[in-house]
Motif scaffolding. Structure first.
Motif, short mmCIF file in Angstrom:
data_model
loop_
_atom_site.label_atom_id
_atom_site.label_comp_id
_atom_site.label_asym_id
_atom_site.label_seq_id
_atom_site.Cartn_x
_atom_site.Cartn_y
_atom_site.Cartn_z
N TYR A 1 0.83 -1.21 0.00
CA TYR A 1 0.00 0.00 0.00
C TYR A 1 0.86 1.26 0.00
O TYR A 1 0.50 2.26 -0.63
CB TYR A 1 -0.93 0.00 1.21
CG TYR A 1 -2.14 -0.91 1.05
CD1 TYR A 1 -2.97 -0.80 -0.06
CD2 TYR A 1 -2.44 -1.88 2.01
CE1 TYR A 1 -4.07 -1.63 -0.21
CE2 TYR A 1 -3.54 -2.70 1.86
CZ TYR A 1 -4.35 -2.58 0.76
OH TYR A 1 -5.44 -3.40 0.61
N ALA A 2 1.99 1.22 0.70
CA ALA A 2 2.87 2.39 0.72
C ALA A 2 3.41 2.68 -0.68
O ALA A 2 3.46 3.85 -1.12
CB ALA A 2 4.02 2.16 1.70
N TYR A 3 3.80 1.62 -1.39
CA TYR A 3 4.27 1.84 -2.77
C TYR A 3 3.17 2.41 -3.64
O TYR A 3 3.39 3.36 -4.40
CB TYR A 3 4.79 0.53 -3.36
CG TYR A 3 4.96 0.62 -4.86
CD1 TYR A 3 6.02 1.32 -5.42
CD2 TYR A 3 4.02 0.06 -5.73
CE1 TYR A 3 6.16 1.44 -6.79
CE2 TYR A 3 4.14 0.18 -7.10
CZ TYR A 3 5.22 0.87 -7.63
OH TYR A 3 5.35 1.02 -8.99
N LEU A 4 1.97 1.82 -3.55
CA LEU A 4 0.87 2.29 -4.40
C LEU A 4 0.51 3.74 -4.09
O LEU A 4 0.24 4.54 -4.99
CB LEU A 4 -0.37 1.40 -4.22
CG LEU A 4 -0.28 -0.03 -4.78
CD1 LEU A 4 -1.60 -0.75 -4.57
CD2 LEU A 4 0.08 -0.02 -6.25
N ALA A 5 0.50 4.10 -2.80
CA ALA A 5 0.08 5.44 -2.41
C ALA A 5 1.10 6.50 -2.84
O ALA A 5 0.72 7.55 -3.37
CB ALA A 5 -0.14 5.51 -0.90
N PHE A 6 2.37 6.22 -2.65
CA PHE A 6 3.36 7.28 -2.84
C PHE A 6 4.10 7.17 -4.18
O PHE A 6 4.15 8.13 -4.93
CB PHE A 6 4.32 7.30 -1.65
CG PHE A 6 3.60 7.58 -0.36
CD1 PHE A 6 3.08 8.82 -0.10
CD2 PHE A 6 3.39 6.56 0.55
CE1 PHE A 6 2.38 9.08 1.07
CE2 PHE A 6 2.69 6.80 1.73
CZ PHE A 6 2.18 8.06 1.99
#
Length: 316
Positions: free
Chosen positions: A211-216
């Motif tokens: 999720y961190a990769y997708l968000a940022f």
């Protein structure tokens, strides 16, 4: 490298990044939570950009940001997911690949960009190339799914055109405008996600990393580059970068997941990539909207679905 070529190259990072979503979703995220994924892609990224830029909309830009956020994110994601549940991934990708044709029509209506034989031909050719990459024999069609897929493509196409038409207010950078849109889009998805999918499940460290990769990386940076490129390129040129997403998804699927990549798929990639390149050849980039602020040299040097990729992901 010319200024336009540099702009195209930076803008292309966005659809290429979106091409990694299928791999990240299937390998890192919990299954059957497409709206949660959309929410966690948009809202945290938007809030982070708001905190970074410390700028809020003023005056008419409150409703403009809401409209752009709904078109580019808030309406686009749920419609995309509805198409995903009703259609095979390849069919939905082909339905979504008509976006450049929508942009040609909307740009003529709202931006005064007259459609040309070249723009229409490249849009049709790109859609044909994508169909060779993703469409499987015996694929089924569903009218509701097709309608949702067309509306999702129309929503994002309208978002591209109105982003181009309205530019951004004086004194506001592209990073802040991106934050406004992602936040507005995330707030649209928020009640839909909880109504349909309920509370989020317990998340593992692997889930959080995905999720961190997708968000940022996949959203905050990519949409910053995307909206920046829309300001500088014609609407049709920008949207014709879209086929880079299914091309990237197919390559990652072959390299990382062992998915088949036959001669027909390779031919489709070459056709779609050729149409993408052809869509960037033409006259000098038109002037930006009068509302848009000129970029500073420092910003110029800065680093600002797949449709099949995201559709395949939410079906798993």
């Amino acid at each position: 490298m010319s200024r336009k070529a540099a702009t195209v190259a930076l803008t292309a990072i966005a659809p290429i990044s979106w091409g990694s979503t299928y791999y990240v979703t299937t390998e890192f995220l919990p299954s059957d939570r497409p709206l949660l994924t959309g929410l966690l892609r948009a809202l945290p990224a938007g809030l982070a950009l708001l905190a970074l830029t410390r700028k809020l909309p003023q005056g008419a830009w409150w409703w403009k940001s809401a409209v752009l956020g709904a078109l580019n994110i808030g309406a686009f994601f749920p419609l995309l997911f509805l198409a995903a549940y009703r259609l095979p991934g390849g069919v939905a990708a082909v339905v979504g690949s008509v976006g450049p044709l929508f942009v040609v029509g909307l740009a003529a209506l709202f931006l005064g960009e007259k459609p040309t034989v070249k723009s229409l031909l490249t849009a049709v050719t790109a859609a044909f190339g994508v169909s060779l990459v993703v469409l499987k024999a015996g694929a089924a069609f569903d009218l509701v799914g097709v309608g949702a897929g067309l509306l999702s493509s129309l929503s994002m196409s309208a978002g591209i055109v109105f982003t181009k038409r309205w530019g951004r207010p004086e004194g506001v950078g592209a990073l802040a405008l991106t934050g406004w849109q992602l936040t507005a889009g995330g707030l649209v998805i928020l009640p839909i996600a909880f109504l349909i999918e309920g509370a989020p499940p317990a998340l593992t460290g692997t889930n959080l990393a995905g999720y961190a990769y997708l968000a940022f990386g996949n959203t905050a940076i990519s949409y910053f580059l995307w909206f920046r490129g829309i300001e500088r390129l014609s609407a049709s040129s920008a949207t014709l970068l879209g086929p880079l997403s299914p091309i990237t998804a197919a390559v990652i699927g072959w390299a990382a997941l062992g998915q088949a990549l036959g001669p027909v798929q390779v031919l489709g990639m070459l056709i779609a990539f050729g149409a993408t390149l052809a869509g960037q050849l033409g006259p000098r980039t038109p002037a930006k909207s009068s509302e848009a602020e000129s970029f500073s040299p420092a910003e110029e040097n800065g680093q600002e679905v797949s449709m099949d990729l995201e559709i395949s992901a939410v079906r798993r």
